[in-house]
Scaffold this active site. Sequence first.
Site, short mmCIF file in Angstrom:
data_model
loop_
_atom_site.label_atom_id
_atom_site.label_comp_id
_atom_site.label_asym_id
_atom_site.label_seq_id
_atom_site.Cartn_x
_atom_site.Cartn_y
_atom_site.Cartn_z
N ASP A 1 0.81 -1.23 0.00
CA ASP A 1 0.00 0.00 0.00
C ASP A 1 0.85 1.28 0.00
O ASP A 1 0.40 2.33 0.42
CB ASP A 1 -0.98 0.00 1.17
N HIS B 1 23.61 5.01 -18.28
CA HIS B 1 22.54 5.31 -17.32
C HIS B 1 22.76 4.58 -16.00
O HIS B 1 21.82 4.05 -15.40
CB HIS B 1 21.17 5.00 -17.92
N ASP C 1 26.11 12.85 -12.93
CA ASP C 1 25.08 13.45 -13.79
C ASP C 1 23.85 13.61 -12.92
O ASP C 1 23.19 12.61 -12.58
CB ASP C 1 24.81 12.51 -14.98
N ASP D 1 20.03 19.61 -15.69
CA ASP D 1 20.67 18.36 -16.12
C ASP D 1 22.15 18.65 -16.31
O ASP D 1 22.55 19.15 -17.36
CB ASP D 1 19.99 17.90 -17.42
N HIS E 1 26.34 8.36 -27.71
CA HIS E 1 25.08 9.11 -27.57
C HIS E 1 25.17 10.43 -28.32
O HIS E 1 26.22 10.78 -28.85
CB HIS E 1 24.72 9.31 -26.09
N HIS F 1 19.92 17.38 -25.97
CA HIS F 1 18.47 17.20 -26.11
C HIS F 1 17.80 18.46 -25.59
O HIS F 1 18.40 19.24 -24.86
CB HIS F 1 18.01 15.96 -25.31
N HIS G 1 14.44 15.01 -20.77
CA HIS G 1 14.50 14.89 -22.23
C HIS G 1 13.20 15.50 -22.72
O HIS G 1 12.19 14.82 -22.85
CB HIS G 1 14.64 13.43 -22.66
N GLU H 1 26.36 18.04 -24.22
CA GLU H 1 26.94 17.03 -23.34
C GLU H 1 27.77 15.96 -24.05
O GLU H 1 27.43 14.78 -24.03
CB GLU H 1 25.84 16.36 -22.53
N TYR I 1 33.79 7.30 -23.63
CA TYR I 1 33.65 6.15 -22.73
C TYR I 1 34.50 5.03 -23.32
O TYR I 1 34.19 4.51 -24.39
CB TYR I 1 32.18 5.73 -22.63
N ARG J 1 32.03 12.71 -19.17
CA ARG J 1 31.00 13.51 -19.86
C ARG J 1 30.99 14.88 -19.21
O ARG J 1 31.22 14.99 -17.99
CB ARG J 1 29.61 12.85 -19.75
N GLU K 1 28.44 18.20 -19.20
CA GLU K 1 27.09 18.58 -19.66
C GLU K 1 26.64 19.90 -19.04
O GLU K 1 26.66 20.05 -17.82
CB GLU K 1 26.08 17.48 -19.26
N1 GLY Z 1 20.64 12.71 -17.46
C1 GLY Z 1 20.29 12.20 -18.72
C2 GLY Z 1 20.94 12.93 -19.80
O1 GLY Z 1 21.95 13.56 -19.57
O2 GLY Z 1 20.48 12.98 -20.90
MN MN Z 2 21.24 15.33 -20.65
MN MN Z 3 22.51 14.40 -17.77
#
Ligand code: GLY
Ligand code: MN
Ligand code: MN
Length: 436
Positions: free
Chosen positions: A36, A240, A257, A268, A347, A351, A358, A381, A385, A403, A405
């Site tokens: 619950d 991720h 991140d 982000d 990637h 975005h 996103h 970003e 890797y 990364r 970003e």
């Molecule tokens: N945190 C997800 C991205 O950077 O797109």
């Molecule tokens: Mn991002």
């Molecule tokens: Mn991110």
Amino acid sequence: MKHSEFKKRRKQLMQRIGHGNIALISSASTRTRNRDVSYPFRQDSDFYYLTGFNEPDAVAVFIPGREQGEYILFCHEFDEKKAIWEGAHAGLEGATGDYGADDAFPIDDLDDILPGMLENKSRVFYPMGRSSELDHSLLDWINHIKAHSRSGVMAPGELISLDHILHEMRLFKSPEEIKLMRRAAEVSACAHVRVMQKCKPGLYEYQIEAELVHHFMQNGLRYTAYPSIVAGGKNACVLHYTDNAHKLKSGDLLLIDAGAECDHYAADITRTFPISGRFSEPQKLLYQLVLDAQYAALEYVKPGQPWQAPHDAAVEVLTRGLIGLGLLKGRIKKLIKDEKYKAFYMHRTGHWLGMDVHDVGDYKINQEWRILEPCMVLTVEPGLYIPENCKQVDEQWRGIGIRIEDDVLVTAQGHEILTSGVPKTIIEIETLMQAS
Ligand code: GLY
Ligand code: MN
Ligand code: MN
């Protein structure tokens, strides 16, 4: 967010729907976590964008030109017992009094009332395919009207996705929205600075996550915009990664991140830094390459540039740099054409960013990359890797994930980086960490 902002959006939506038509959208529902216990409730972004209403089990209806009122909200009636157990909720009075609905009805009466609202409308705009319950109900309501067609009522002839109209609106941020995004960005940037100062070998990744959340909440931002990624060493190569369960080791990098949400608007941010405060030589070389790629991409974030331009710029810098460091072999043009960089950069460079991390909005129009315009917000970003088991590269590079970003607002003159409060050059990062 002021009520006038939601009202302005509804007015804009009504104009785009046009007289003789109708739009409807349902709220998010609560989800069971276990037995619950529910997951924390997060309103559907489209629904919140138009209503500012933060309860589950609601449906908003928009009927341009309807005499008794254009905006109708179906929601739970006020219930004393519910108020004792679960706390305040708007009820029908609140829906009209506090949330600006022209009319409000109990959600339990939806099936009885909605068919009447659909009668003699030509087009129904709704978020097609998002809620199977709404999809089914809508067809049931339409069939119900058809069954009574001999009495002269007409059923709608066209079902149209609401997404396109609404997401075009959401793509361009108003001054009020930019204010909230700025706040989310600033608090998140401070949190990243704080963990750079607190980081040391021997801590667990989740202890760093706790510091981030602590800072968000202490500064009034209760929720993260997405699960924080706190990835030490080779964990950074999992794009991720959210386990956040490992011990931080001296000599490794830490990729974080993480971003907070401010009244439903996301930040982000990613930063990557050495756990012990000093980059090793191979880490330095790869880090500088990613940073150079980010600078190159940012050059193309300005009105008039196609969406793809920052990505292309980043890919070119990364590929050239990977050749220079001996991680790729061959001619740059051919390597880019054959997408060989994807072994290390899999990637895209960004975005849209907004109420969803996103965020919504088309990236192409008529098959062509969209042109950037003022008031759009996007991330930039790039990353690299190098998988731990990547036998074709020298051992020194293996298991490094990086990364960088930032969140970027397109302005009339070019762009503004909303997340510039957190350092990203090697010297700035090392100086900050060693002073802590
Ligand atoms: N945190 C997800 C991205 O950077 O797109
Ligand atoms: Mn991002
Ligand atoms: Mn991110």
